[in-house]
Design a protein around this motif. Structure first.
Motif, PDB file in Angstrom:
ATOM      1  N   LEU A   1      41.729  39.006  40.954  1.00  0.00           N
ATOM      2  CA  LEU A   1      40.393  39.599  41.102  1.00  0.00           C
ATOM      3  C   LEU A   1      39.952  39.509  42.411  1.00  0.00           C
ATOM      4  O   LEU A   1      39.152  40.451  42.690  1.00  0.00           O
ATOM      5  N   GLN A   2      40.271  38.642  43.136  1.00  0.00           N
ATOM      6  CA  GLN A   2      39.941  38.966  44.723  1.00  0.00           C
ATOM      7  C   GLN A   2      40.357  40.098  45.577  1.00  0.00           C
ATOM      8  O   GLN A   2      39.888  40.542  46.421  1.00  0.00           O
ATOM      9  N   ALA A   3      41.451  40.646  44.720  1.00  0.00           N
ATOM     10  CA  ALA A   3      42.189  41.815  45.553  1.00  0.00           C
ATOM     11  C   ALA A   3      41.443  43.046  45.089  1.00  0.00           C
ATOM     12  O   ALA A   3      41.214  43.943  45.846  1.00  0.00           O
ATOM     13  N   PHE A   4      40.949  43.196  43.920  1.00  0.00           N
ATOM     14  CA  PHE A   4      40.494  44.303  43.466  1.00  0.00           C
ATOM     15  C   PHE A   4      39.019  44.120  42.865  1.00  0.00           C
ATOM     16  O   PHE A   4      38.252  45.321  42.518  1.00  0.00           O
ATOM     17  N   VAL A   5      38.251  43.058  42.913  1.00  0.00           N
ATOM     18  CA  VAL A   5      36.962  43.132  42.740  1.00  0.00           C
ATOM     19  C   VAL A   5      36.199  42.920  43.989  1.00  0.00           C
ATOM     20  O   VAL A   5      36.196  42.089  44.761  1.00  0.00           O
ATOM     21  N   TYR A   6      35.451  44.116  44.405  1.00  0.00           N
ATOM     22  CA  TYR A   6      35.012  44.480  45.635  1.00  0.00           C
ATOM     23  C   TYR A   6      33.756  43.222  45.908  1.00  0.00           C
ATOM     24  O   TYR A   6      33.004  43.238  44.947  1.00  0.00           O
ATOM     25  N   GLY A   7      33.955  42.554  46.695  1.00  0.00           N
ATOM     26  CA  GLY A   7      32.826  41.274  47.352  1.00  0.00           C
ATOM     27  C   GLY A   7      33.104  40.156  46.782  1.00  0.00           C
ATOM     28  O   GLY A   7      32.316  39.324  47.082  1.00  0.00           O
ATOM     29  N   MET A   8      34.271  39.866  45.869  1.00  0.00           N
ATOM     30  CA  MET A   8      34.588  38.541  45.246  1.00  0.00           C
ATOM     31  C   MET A   8      34.968  37.552  46.422  1.00  0.00           C
ATOM     32  O   MET A   8      35.501  38.021  47.064  1.00  0.00           O
ATOM     33  N   PRO A   9      33.957  36.601  46.384  1.00  0.00           N
ATOM     34  CA  PRO A   9      34.302  35.405  47.693  1.00  0.00           C
ATOM     35  C   PRO A   9      35.682  34.784  47.211  1.00  0.00           C
ATOM     36  O   PRO A   9      36.130  34.934  46.241  1.00  0.00           O
TER      37      PRO A   9
END
Length: 621
Positions: free
Chosen positions: A199-207
């Motif tokens: 998720l952190q790799a492909f969801v833009y802006g995820m902390p």
């Protein structure tokens, strides 16, 4: 045949205890060597230390060793005990033999179950009593500490033992049961880590939050990392003893363990004994195992493969990530089918399920990449925001309620959303001799009480610094806002002599004549000097941007001039270099009673601070 024993069978119980004799004898010897025997070393301490001080050391020793056993020993011993007393479920001959006895299944379960508990509780109780006797012989009996150690270990064992018994009811193979037990003990936090990585790799802006939040679902991991033996302090903050922390978690573990035991009994009553040797002996759990194992392998194997082939740069390699996860799906699905069907020829009959699993993995990863939930596009309205937090790292500032700062934060957030493609594909220019990637963290607290956060990465270089519309300059502009500066670097309460607990100057501030060089040292300021230093010097310098909060909050590296012969030959550090390696640290007492640390690195720009420290004689002029 009519049952003769309804709840318990003594002969079976004695047989289980005898079969487990090597296990509990070894356990007893290990406990004996780890706990009572080493306490004899404390006898000589009484000759040079007070009795109360030695008692504190003994408490720490007993509870520390007991905590290690509760964290590491209980999971291993519980697995061995459950595997031994329920081993007959893994072979057809033994299972049929016990099923043919004139004992009801409830009684059979209770007999084996209690045997497993006994071969743990009896040695632990014996060692606790021996430890108490050893402390009494030393003249410092520790009944309460020994009781804590015993209770912690028993509560921990109740969970792991019941969980191992449940695994014995579900798994029909003697080889696979320990493997399933170990995997399930750590599955939840591992899966969380893999999901967050994707998720952190492909969801833009995820902390990119630190730590794993679901470690409580891996008790051995959690107990070892979070459970602790804490000192007991008196009013003068002197250590008067030690105690075990985390009793609430241990009680929850024991309660969950009891529920697992009840579920194990329910499965045992309906278990098909002819399932001995099957990986999953409960029919309705076979598809659960198939798909859980498949998607678990898709995550774990997929992330491992793509991390290896891309050097960890997953965010810029969507297609390799998808292919790696599909490879993990293939491996997991076929391996699970082979285990369930006890055959290597499974593809012909199972290819449709494999295609469905691969399609689901593709759809899930595609939905993440395309932001079908709208997570990356969400930007709040200014009227809905109560406060913001801004920092270069994850949650590092106090809330800011200034409307101007809130508007700037939302504008920067919207800029990142609008320029997502450009930011993701931005590369250093040919003229950039040096560069790095920096982060900015934004957290909103809305007026309805909810909150959410975003984190963005952008390029710091000479070319982005020269572009007035770059993310670099926009982020610096937000960081220069006075309310943001104060929130990030200053306490949100008045600093007085009364709330300064400590103030230290650290760095190469002492010159050693023998080695003709500046040496690292630390000097302590008084409360009066510290309060004056902060209010009259550091705070004004902070607002002027003298502590890295000004034009170079996100500084970019510049090419340094080649050192001259004089610079290299000099045995002295120049004043500016010494200042940059010197810091002032405060420990302040906040109004809520907490201790808050604050650090400020010096430079020649902090003119008021440097001049004040020079006047006090802490820095050379």
């Amino acid at each position: 045949m009519t049952s003769k024993t309804s709840c318990f069978d003594r002969a079976i119980f004695r047989r289980d205890v005898r079969r487990a004799a090597p296990l509990w004898i070894l356990f007893l010897l290990i406990l004996l060597v780890a706990l009572p025997l080493p306490l004899s070393n404390f006898a000589e301490y009484f000759e040079r230390m007070a009795k109360a001080e030695v008692a504190v050391l003994i408490q720490q020793q007993i509870l520390s060793v007991g905590h290690i056993f509760a964290s590491l020993g209980s999971p291993i011993y519980a697995l061995a005990a459950a595997w031994l007393v329920f081993y007959y479920l893994f072979t057809g001959k033994s299972a049929n033999f016990y099923a043919a006895l004139p004992v009801r299944r409830e009684g059979m379960f209770a007999t084996h179950y209690l045997a497993g508990l006994t071969v743990y509780a009896a040695p632990m109780l014996l060692i606790s009593a021996a430890t108490l006797a050893a402390t009494a012989m030393l003249g410092a009996p520790q009944l309460g500490v020994c009781a804590q150690m015993f209770a912690e270990n028993v509560l921990s064992f109740l969970f792991f033992y019941n969980f191992a018994v449940l695994c014995c009811m579900i798994v029909g193979s003697a080889v696979m049961m320990p493997i399933v037990y170990i995997i399930l003990n750590f599955a939840v936090p591992v899966v969380e880590l893999m999901i967050r990585t994707v998720l952190q790799a492909f969801v833009y802006g995820m902390p990119n939050g630190s730590g794993i939040h679901l470690t409580p679902f891996a008790p051995a991991w959690y107990l070892l990392g979070s459970g602790s033996v804490a000192p007991v302090l008196n009013a003068e903050n002197d250590i008067t003893g030690y105690c075990v922390e985390g009793w609430g978690y241990l009680l929850i573990l024991a309660a969950v363990g009891v529920l697992f035991g009840a579920l194990a009994l329910a499965l045992y009553k309906t278990r098909e004994m002819e399932r001995c040797g099957d990986v999953i002996a409960v029919r309705w759990l076979r598809p659960v195992f198939l798909y859980a194992f498949t998607f678990g392998c898709a995550l774990v194997i997929g992330v491992v493969i793509v991390s290896l082939i891309t050097d960890g740069q997953i965010e810029t390699n969507f297609l390799p990530t998808l292919l790696s996860m599909l490879a993990g799906t293939l491996i997991g699905y076929l391996a699970a089918q082979m285990l369930l069907q006890k055959s290597a020829r499974v593809l012909k009959k199972s290819w449709k399920g494999l295609v469905i699993c691969c399609a689901l993995v593709t759809l899930a990863l595609g939905a993440v990449r395309l932001d079908l939930t709208g997570y990356a596009r969400r930007v709040p309205e200014a009227d809905d925001v109560a406060s913001v937090e801004v920092g270069q790292y994850y949650s590092v500032s106090t809330p800011v309620t200034d409307e101007r700062a809130i508007a700037q934060t939302i504008a920067l957030h919207q800029y990142f959303v609008d320029t997502r493609g450009a930011q993701e594909n931005l590369t250093p220019a040919d003229t950039d001799t040096s560069w790095w990637n920096a982060n900015i963290y934004l957290r909103y607290t809305l007026k309805d009480g909810s909150s959410f956060a975003r984190s963005y990465t952008f390029l710091c270089s000479a070319s982005t610094a020269a572009d007035p519309d770059s993310a670099y300059n926009r982020a610096n502009a937000l960081m220069r806002t006075q309310s943001v500066v104060l929130a990030m670097y200053a306490p949100n309460f008045t600093v007085t002599e009364q709330n300064v607990l400590a103030c230290t100057l650290d760095g190469p501030i002492v010159y050693d004549d023998e080695i003709e060089s500046w040496c690292y040292s630390d000097l302590t300021l008084s409360s009066r000097e510290a309060a004056a230093l902060y209010n009259d010097c550091i705070l004004p310098d902070l607002l002027d941007g003298a502590f890295g909060t000004g034009d170079n909050a996100y500084g970019y590296p510049e090419v340094s001039a080649e050192p001259t012969t004089e610079t290299v030959a000099s045995a002295y550090q120049v004043a500016e270099e010494r200042l940059q390696q010197t810091s002032v640290s405060f420990v302040l007492l906040s109004p809520d009673g907490g201790k808050r640390p604050y650090y400020y690195n010096l430079s020649s720009d902090a003119a008021r601070t440097v001049a004040y420290l020079q006047e006090l004689g802490y820095l050379p002029k």
